[in-house]
Design a protein around this motif. Structure first.
Motif, mmCIF file in Angstrom:
data_model
loop_
_atom_site.group_PDB
_atom_site.id
_atom_site.type_symbol
_atom_site.label_atom_id
_atom_site.label_comp_id
_atom_site.label_asym_id
_atom_site.label_seq_id
_atom_site.Cartn_x
_atom_site.Cartn_y
_atom_site.Cartn_z
ATOM 1 N N UNK A 52 0.866 -1.182 0.000
ATOM 2 C CA UNK A 52 0.000 0.000 0.000
ATOM 3 C C UNK A 52 0.895 1.223 0.000
ATOM 4 N N UNK A 53 0.277 2.378 -0.112
ATOM 5 C CA UNK A 53 1.001 3.634 -0.023
ATOM 6 C C UNK A 53 0.501 4.472 1.129
ATOM 7 N N UNK A 54 1.310 5.425 1.538
ATOM 8 C CA UNK A 54 0.908 6.460 2.486
ATOM 9 C C UNK A 54 1.321 7.795 1.900
ATOM 10 N N UNK A 55 0.503 8.828 2.132
ATOM 11 C CA UNK A 55 0.814 10.160 1.629
ATOM 12 C C UNK A 55 0.804 11.153 2.781
ATOM 13 N N UNK A 56 1.777 12.054 2.773
ATOM 14 C CA UNK A 56 2.009 12.964 3.880
ATOM 15 C C UNK A 56 1.935 14.413 3.393
ATOM 16 N N UNK A 57 1.003 15.187 3.961
ATOM 17 C CA UNK A 57 1.024 16.636 3.789
ATOM 18 C C UNK A 57 2.085 17.155 4.746
ATOM 19 N N UNK A 72 -12.484 18.688 1.895
ATOM 20 C CA UNK A 72 -11.212 18.145 2.334
ATOM 21 C C UNK A 72 -10.065 19.099 2.069
ATOM 22 N N UNK A 73 -8.859 18.599 2.295
ATOM 23 C CA UNK A 73 -7.631 19.370 2.090
ATOM 24 C C UNK A 73 -6.493 18.375 1.890
ATOM 25 N N UNK A 74 -5.258 18.818 1.724
ATOM 26 C CA UNK A 74 -4.180 17.859 1.479
ATOM 27 C C UNK A 74 -4.036 16.780 2.541
ATOM 28 N N UNK A 75 -4.287 17.102 3.805
ATOM 29 C CA UNK A 75 -4.143 16.104 4.862
ATOM 30 C C UNK A 75 -5.138 14.958 4.705
ATOM 31 N N UNK A 76 -6.320 15.246 4.210
ATOM 32 C CA UNK A 76 -7.350 14.208 4.062
ATOM 33 C C UNK A 76 -7.489 13.718 2.627
ATOM 34 N N UNK A 77 -6.575 14.133 1.739
ATOM 35 C CA UNK A 77 -6.683 13.751 0.333
ATOM 36 C C UNK A 77 -6.728 12.232 0.131
ATOM 37 N N UNK A 78 -5.886 11.426 0.788
ATOM 38 C CA UNK A 78 -6.000 9.979 0.579
ATOM 39 C C UNK A 78 -7.385 9.432 0.933
ATOM 40 N N UNK A 79 -7.966 9.927 2.021
ATOM 41 C CA UNK A 79 -9.303 9.469 2.390
ATOM 42 C C UNK A 79 -10.345 9.949 1.387
ATOM 43 N N UNK A 95 -2.849 14.877 -6.520
ATOM 44 C CA UNK A 95 -3.619 13.922 -7.331
ATOM 45 C C UNK A 95 -5.029 13.672 -6.801
ATOM 46 N N UNK A 96 -5.914 14.648 -6.981
ATOM 47 C CA UNK A 96 -7.326 14.433 -6.667
ATOM 48 C C UNK A 96 -7.919 13.574 -7.779
ATOM 49 N N UNK A 97 -8.553 12.467 -7.412
ATOM 50 C CA UNK A 97 -9.033 11.500 -8.411
ATOM 51 C C UNK A 97 -10.409 11.917 -8.924
ATOM 52 N N UNK A 98 -10.380 12.760 -9.888
ATOM 53 C CA UNK A 98 -11.616 13.330 -10.401
ATOM 54 C C UNK A 98 -11.962 12.762 -11.766
ATOM 55 N N UNK A 99 -13.249 12.582 -11.979
ATOM 56 C CA UNK A 99 -13.789 12.294 -13.301
ATOM 57 C C UNK A 99 -14.556 13.545 -13.721
ATOM 58 N N UNK A 100 -14.044 14.301 -14.694
ATOM 59 C CA UNK A 100 -14.702 15.553 -15.058
ATOM 60 C C UNK A 100 -16.159 15.388 -15.445
ATOM 61 N N UNK A 101 -16.543 14.195 -15.880
ATOM 62 C CA UNK A 101 -17.930 13.976 -16.277
ATOM 63 C C UNK A 101 -18.870 13.901 -15.075
ATOM 64 N N UNK A 102 -18.331 13.583 -13.899
ATOM 65 C CA UNK A 102 -19.195 13.370 -12.729
ATOM 66 C C UNK A 102 -18.834 14.242 -11.532
ATOM 67 N N UNK A 103 -17.621 14.763 -11.520
ATOM 68 C CA UNK A 103 -17.136 15.456 -10.327
ATOM 69 C C UNK A 103 -16.895 16.938 -10.602
ATOM 70 N N UNK A 104 -17.295 17.752 -9.648
ATOM 71 C CA UNK A 104 -17.016 19.187 -9.687
ATOM 72 C C UNK A 104 -16.049 19.510 -8.556
ATOM 73 N N UNK A 105 -14.910 20.093 -8.887
ATOM 74 C CA UNK A 105 -13.910 20.457 -7.888
ATOM 75 C C UNK A 105 -13.915 21.962 -7.688
#
Length: 241
Positions: A81-86, A128-135, A163-173
């Motif tokens: 697995x990976x871990x990401x750190x802000x 969310x924000x960078x700290x909660x981005x993985x969640x 890397x916010x996992x967005x699908x432009x067809x379904x997600x608004x950021x």
């Protein structure tokens, strides 16, 4: 390294201890770091679920110190697995910056869980924000066909590269620059929520930013807008200095 009284309490609560080994580490931006690890048998023993997290143990001035991190792309077949750190000042960020293949870190699994809302969300309303981005990414992955509106608070210019996992067809950021200790984010979310909630049959609100902002938004959603408890998940991920 012993885990002190916190470790003893987690043991009483049936926490399970594992040792992870670093296989790779890389900067994502100047303020965000990714580490890949093997799980020491954890995933085979525990299984996986969306937003799954573990407690990592660090040494802080000779005393055990634990912090929780969400697993990124856990793979039970390979035990990785990976871990990401802000990144900020602190022992967890220092460890992430210095991590090299072969390094190990102790971890405890206790308290993590995920209950999918029923009925399924007609739209995710996530803060969310960078700290909660993985969640946040794990949540979006868990509902691949669900539309989402995401408010993402940023502090650094290079947060736009995260890397916010967005699908432009379904997600608004909706990116929101952090101002006045989160006050701008609170203002923008509270202004938009009533209309978005009213337009959906079964919305689901997910809030995970700094503790004070999370509390303010949660109180507004519950008390002012009447969002039911089972349609809202909120957790403060860090405390502003």
């Amino acid at each position: 390294m012993g885990h002190g009284w916190e470790g003893a309490v987690l043991k009483l609560l049936r926490g399970r201890d594992f040792t992870f080994t670093v296989t790779a580490a890389e900067p994502v931006t100047d303020h965000y770091h990714r580490v890949r690890l093997t799980d020491g048998g954890m995933l085979a023993a525990t299984g996986t679920h969306p937003t799954m997290w573990v407690r990592l143990w660090f040494d802080r001035e000779g005393k055990p110190h634990q912090r929780a991190y969400t697993l990124v792309d856990p793979d039970p077949d390979t035990g990785t697995f990976g871990l990401e750190f802000a990144l900020h000042q602190g022992v967890a960020s220092d460890w992430a910056r210095a991590a090299r293949p072969g390094d190990t870190i102790e971890a405890t699994v206790q308290g993590t869980g995920f209950a999918a809302p029923d009925p399924a969300p007609s739209r995710l309303l996530a803060v969310g924000d960078p700290a909660s981005l993985p969640a946040l990414n794990s949540l979006l992955d868990a509902f691949p066909a669900t539309p989402a509106t995401v408010w993402f608070e940023t502090t650094h210019d290079d947060d736009a590269e995260l890397p916010v996992r967005l699908d432009p067809a379904r997600h608004e950021l909706r990116r929101v620059r952090r101002e006045d200790a989160g006050a701008r984010l609170v203002a923008e979310v509270t202004a938009a929520l009533p209309g978005l909630l009213a337009a959906e049959a079964a919305p689901y609100v997910w809030i995970a930013c700094d503790t004070a902002t999370t509390r303010a938004l949660t109180a507004h959603a519950r008390r002012r807008l009447g969002v039911p408890k089972d349609r809202l998940h909120a957790l403060g991920y860090w405390r502003a200095a």
